[in-house]
Design a protein around this motif. Structure first.
Motif, PDB file in Angstrom:
ATOM      1  N   TYR A  88      68.473  27.600   8.697  1.00 47.79           N
ATOM      2  CA  TYR A  88      68.554  27.717  10.030  1.00 47.79           C
ATOM      3  C   TYR A  88      67.319  26.822  10.564  1.00 47.79           C
ATOM      4  O   TYR A  88      67.221  26.104  11.385  1.00 47.79           O
ATOM      5  CB  TYR A  88      68.357  29.258  10.481  1.00 47.79           C
ATOM      6  CG  TYR A  88      69.625  29.718  10.683  1.00 47.79           C
ATOM      7  CD1 TYR A  88      70.119  29.850  12.243  1.00 47.79           C
ATOM      8  CD2 TYR A  88      70.677  30.165   9.781  1.00 47.79           C
ATOM      9  CE1 TYR A  88      71.353  30.445  12.524  1.00 47.79           C
ATOM     10  CE2 TYR A  88      71.914  30.785  10.108  1.00 47.79           C
ATOM     11  CZ  TYR A  88      72.394  30.865  11.533  1.00 47.79           C
ATOM     12  OH  TYR A  88      73.285  31.499  11.934  1.00 47.79           O
ATOM     13  N   VAL A  89      66.340  27.022   9.782  1.00 53.19           N
ATOM     14  CA  VAL A  89      64.813  26.515  10.382  1.00 53.19           C
ATOM     15  C   VAL A  89      64.958  24.996   9.986  1.00 53.19           C
ATOM     16  O   VAL A  89      64.601  24.257  10.989  1.00 53.19           O
ATOM     17  CB  VAL A  89      63.593  26.998   9.119  1.00 53.19           C
ATOM     18  CG1 VAL A  89      62.560  26.243   9.393  1.00 53.19           C
ATOM     19  CG2 VAL A  89      63.539  28.600   9.733  1.00 53.19           C
ATOM     20  N   MET A  90      65.603  24.575   8.923  1.00 53.16           N
ATOM     21  CA  MET A  90      65.662  22.891   8.823  1.00 53.16           C
ATOM     22  C   MET A  90      66.510  22.459   9.742  1.00 53.16           C
ATOM     23  O   MET A  90      66.327  21.383  10.009  1.00 53.16           O
ATOM     24  CB  MET A  90      66.248  22.940   7.320  1.00 53.16           C
ATOM     25  CG  MET A  90      65.301  23.066   6.280  1.00 53.16           C
ATOM     26  SD  MET A  90      65.847  23.045   4.481  1.00 53.16           S
ATOM     27  CE  MET A  90      66.497  21.452   4.373  1.00 53.16           C
ATOM     28  N   ALA A  91      67.396  23.229  10.404  1.00 51.06           N
ATOM     29  CA  ALA A  91      68.448  22.783  11.495  1.00 51.06           C
ATOM     30  C   ALA A  91      67.806  22.806  12.819  1.00 51.06           C
ATOM     31  O   ALA A  91      68.287  22.391  13.644  1.00 51.06           O
ATOM     32  CB  ALA A  91      69.821  23.308  11.320  1.00 51.06           C
ATOM     33  N   GLY A  92      66.519  23.339  12.758  1.00 51.99           N
ATOM     34  CA  GLY A  92      65.745  23.246  14.195  1.00 51.99           C
ATOM     35  C   GLY A  92      66.167  24.662  14.760  1.00 51.99           C
ATOM     36  O   GLY A  92      66.079  24.568  16.119  1.00 51.99           O
ATOM     37  N   MET A  93      66.563  25.573  14.105  1.00 50.06           N
ATOM     38  CA  MET A  93      67.029  26.748  14.838  1.00 50.06           C
ATOM     39  C   MET A  93      66.238  28.126  14.414  1.00 50.06           C
ATOM     40  O   MET A  93      65.874  28.007  13.323  1.00 50.06           O
ATOM     41  CB  MET A  93      68.676  27.208  14.698  1.00 50.06           C
ATOM     42  CG  MET A  93      69.563  25.902  15.031  1.00 50.06           C
ATOM     43  SD  MET A  93      71.089  26.161  14.066  1.00 50.06           S
ATOM     44  CE  MET A  93      71.574  27.679  14.463  1.00 50.06           C
ATOM     45  N   GLU A  94      66.270  29.044  15.211  1.00 51.21           N
ATOM     46  CA  GLU A  94      65.557  30.377  14.760  1.00 51.21           C
ATOM     47  C   GLU A  94      66.494  31.056  13.691  1.00 51.21           C
ATOM     48  O   GLU A  94      67.781  31.351  13.984  1.00 51.21           O
ATOM     49  CB  GLU A  94      65.262  31.167  16.026  1.00 51.21           C
ATOM     50  CG  GLU A  94      64.286  30.529  16.830  1.00 51.21           C
ATOM     51  CD  GLU A  94      62.865  30.601  16.324  1.00 51.21           C
ATOM     52  OE1 GLU A  94      62.494  31.401  15.569  1.00 51.21           O
ATOM     53  OE2 GLU A  94      62.030  29.644  16.441  1.00 51.21           O
ATOM     54  N   PRO A  95      65.835  31.532  12.987  1.00 46.18           N
ATOM     55  CA  PRO A  95      66.782  32.547  11.911  1.00 46.18           C
ATOM     56  C   PRO A  95      67.243  33.571  12.686  1.00 46.18           C
ATOM     57  O   PRO A  95      66.731  33.996  13.679  1.00 46.18           O
ATOM     58  CB  PRO A  95      65.788  33.016  10.848  1.00 46.18           C
ATOM     59  CG  PRO A  95      64.756  31.985  10.807  1.00 46.18           C
ATOM     60  CD  PRO A  95      64.479  31.417  12.329  1.00 46.18           C
TER      61      PRO A  95
END
Length: 102
Positions: A88-95
């Protein structure tokens, strides 16, 4: 526009060649595994068209009935969620946050 259905291809490339699984997430729909090496013919194997749910059910039944070891223990589960959070973090999203109980 045409839609031929989902495709879940996975290709792993290494120093000795590559392995491709065209439908790794749904082996009951396509069970082939292709191994390609430089200067060799491609080797295709068929691994069997059982669903992953069948394997999970058999593992659960074996643990419940026979005391077989459980592969997906708490450490496995925590490691898997750590990996999902990192994705999630690598995709720019919040876990994702844990669900709140009513």
């Amino acid at each position: 526009m045409a839609y031929a259905g989902p495709r879940f291809a996975l290709t792993v490339t290494g120093s000795a060649g590559e392995v491709e699984c065209p439908m790794f997430a749904v082996p009951h729909e396509e069970d082939s595994l292709a191994w390609r090496r430089p200067c060799h013919d491609t080797v295709v194997e068929h691994l069997g068209q059982r669903t992953s749910y069948t394997d999970q059910l058999e593992a659960f039944a074996s643990a419940a009935r026979e005391g077989a070891p459980v592969v997906t223990d708490i450490d496995f589960s925590v490691a898997k969620m750590t990996m999902v959070d990192a994705a999630y973090v690598m995709a720019g999203m919040e876990p994702r946050q844990p669900a709140r109980r009513p």
